[in-house]
Motif scaffolding. Structure first.
Motif, mmCIF file in Angstrom:
data_model
loop_
_atom_site.group_PDB
_atom_site.id
_atom_site.type_symbol
_atom_site.label_atom_id
_atom_site.label_comp_id
_atom_site.label_asym_id
_atom_site.label_seq_id
_atom_site.Cartn_x
_atom_site.Cartn_y
_atom_site.Cartn_z
ATOM 1 N N ALA A 117 0.825 -1.210 0.000
ATOM 2 C CA ALA A 117 0.000 0.000 0.000
ATOM 3 C C ALA A 117 0.859 1.260 0.000
ATOM 4 N N VAL A 118 1.939 1.246 0.794
ATOM 5 C CA VAL A 118 2.833 2.409 0.861
ATOM 6 C C VAL A 118 3.478 2.672 -0.496
ATOM 7 N N VAL A 119 3.977 1.616 -1.124
ATOM 8 C CA VAL A 119 4.612 1.764 -2.428
ATOM 9 C C VAL A 119 3.612 2.286 -3.458
ATOM 10 N N ALA A 120 2.385 1.769 -3.400
ATOM 11 C CA ALA A 120 1.361 2.228 -4.338
ATOM 12 C C ALA A 120 1.087 3.715 -4.156
ATOM 13 N N ARG A 121 1.054 4.176 -2.920
ATOM 14 C CA ARG A 121 0.823 5.595 -2.669
ATOM 15 C C ARG A 121 1.991 6.439 -3.164
ATOM 16 N N LEU A 122 3.218 5.938 -3.003
ATOM 17 C CA LEU A 122 4.382 6.675 -3.487
ATOM 18 C C LEU A 122 4.366 6.835 -4.996
ATOM 19 N N THR A 123 3.811 5.841 -5.679
ATOM 20 C CA THR A 123 3.779 5.877 -7.140
ATOM 21 C C THR A 123 2.420 6.308 -7.676
ATOM 22 N N ALA A 124 1.570 6.856 -6.798
ATOM 23 C CA ALA A 124 0.269 7.407 -7.183
ATOM 24 C C ALA A 124 -0.661 6.360 -7.800
ATOM 25 N N ARG A 125 -0.557 5.110 -7.346
ATOM 26 C CA ARG A 125 -1.460 4.060 -7.794
ATOM 27 C C ARG A 125 -2.456 3.764 -6.673
ATOM 28 N N PRO A 126 -3.589 3.134 -6.972
ATOM 29 C CA PRO A 126 -4.531 2.769 -5.916
ATOM 30 C C PRO A 126 -3.856 1.883 -4.875
ATOM 31 N N TRP A 127 -4.022 2.225 -3.585
ATOM 32 C CA TRP A 127 -3.286 1.508 -2.539
ATOM 33 C C TRP A 127 -3.641 0.026 -2.480
ATOM 34 N N TRP A 128 -4.904 -0.287 -2.761
ATOM 35 C CA TRP A 128 -5.324 -1.675 -2.620
ATOM 36 C C TRP A 128 -4.735 -2.571 -3.709
ATOM 37 N N LYS A 129 -4.469 -1.986 -4.880
ATOM 38 C CA LYS A 129 -3.846 -2.784 -5.943
ATOM 39 C C LYS A 129 -2.422 -3.179 -5.555
ATOM 40 N N GLY A 130 -1.667 -2.202 -5.055
ATOM 41 C CA GLY A 130 -0.311 -2.509 -4.627
ATOM 42 C C GLY A 130 -0.287 -3.486 -3.478
ATOM 43 N N ALA A 131 -1.230 -3.328 -2.529
ATOM 44 C CA ALA A 131 -1.277 -4.213 -1.368
ATOM 45 C C ALA A 131 -1.581 -5.653 -1.783
ATOM 46 N N LEU A 132 -2.585 -5.831 -2.628
ATOM 47 C CA LEU A 132 -2.964 -7.185 -3.046
ATOM 48 C C LEU A 132 -1.897 -7.828 -3.925
ATOM 49 N N ARG A 133 -1.265 -7.026 -4.778
ATOM 50 C CA ARG A 133 -0.206 -7.574 -5.621
ATOM 51 C C ARG A 133 0.943 -8.095 -4.769
#
Length: 239
Positions: A199-215
């Motif tokens: 989730a943190v990485v997704a937020r840093l890269t301006a992507r939806p947090w849940w996508k990064g978390a689930l991936r």
């Protein structure tokens, strides 16, 4: 008589995040790699029936080996990249001294390709070329796509990678250091860690947090399941 003049709205400046300096990629990669690799390593050892002591020793060894390996790899990679960039910069400086008119023509053509008319492009190029310290920097930025004043630091990359890997790798190891013998608690906090890190990485890269978390969760669970299965098979065959 006073006349009211409408003023234009205040200019809004967009503040961008710092994506240079060589710290973000190794830090992100290090944290993810540390968490996933040590969780997978511990899962494999637990699956093989190892005792708590062996799990802790193995986990600490995996943490240390992985952190130093990541730091050494990042240092070598970034240092080599920076050395290559400096070599190309030296070539560009030499070309400017050897053939200034040819380099001027290259700059003019580049600005024309970007939409300036021939007269404006030549005027801008000549003004820049008249300042030697500015000229080579402009050529490097325009031709190589490199900012010569902001090359990535191998020390920053190595330190970021080492620290992040260690922080990620310690997460699944903490329950066993506190006396746990099963994988359940480590699995729960590792899953939470994977979700949080993704989730943190997704937020840093301006992507939806849940996508990064689930991936990240899917990758980590797959790695842990595979090594747990291998450890179980090997442990059964050796017992």
């Amino acid at each position: 008589m006073s006349v009211d003049v409408a003023l234009p709205p205040a200019e809004r400046h967009q503040h961008h995040r710092d994506v240079t300096g060589g710290w973000l990629r190794p830090a992100v990669f290090g944290a993810m790699d540390g968490l996933i690799s040590n969780f997978a390593l511990i899962s494999g050892v637990v699956g093989g029936g190892a005792s708590n002591t062996i799990v802790v020793v193995t986990g600490l060894a995996g943490l240390a080996a992985g952190a130093f390996s990541m730091a050494a790899g990042e240092y070598t990679s970034v240092a080599s990249q920076a050395e290559l960039m400096r070599a190309e910069i030296d070539i560009e400086k030499a070309e400017l001294e050897r053939d200034p008119e040819g380099e001027l023509a290259e700059l003019v053509a580049l600005y024309e390709a970007r939409g300036l008319d021939a007269e404006t492009a030549e005027g801008v190029a000549r003004q820049l070329t008249a300042q030697p310290e500015l000229a080579w920097r402009v050529h490097v930025r325009e031709e190589l796509g490199v900012d010569p004043d902001d090359l990535p630091s191998p020390y920053v990359a190595a330190f970021s990678s080492f620290t992040a890997f260690a922080m990620g790798a310690i997460v699944p190891l903490v329950p066993f250091m506190l006396g746990a013998t099963g994988l359940a608690v480590a699995a729960v906090i590792s899953v939470l860690g994977l979700l949080g890190a993704g989730a943190v990485v997704a937020r840093l890269t301006a992507r939806p947090w849940w996508k990064g978390a689930l991936r990240q969760l899917a990758l980590g669970v797959a790695a842990a399941a595979a090594t747990f299965g291998i450890g179980s098979l090997v442990g059964t065959s050796l017992s």
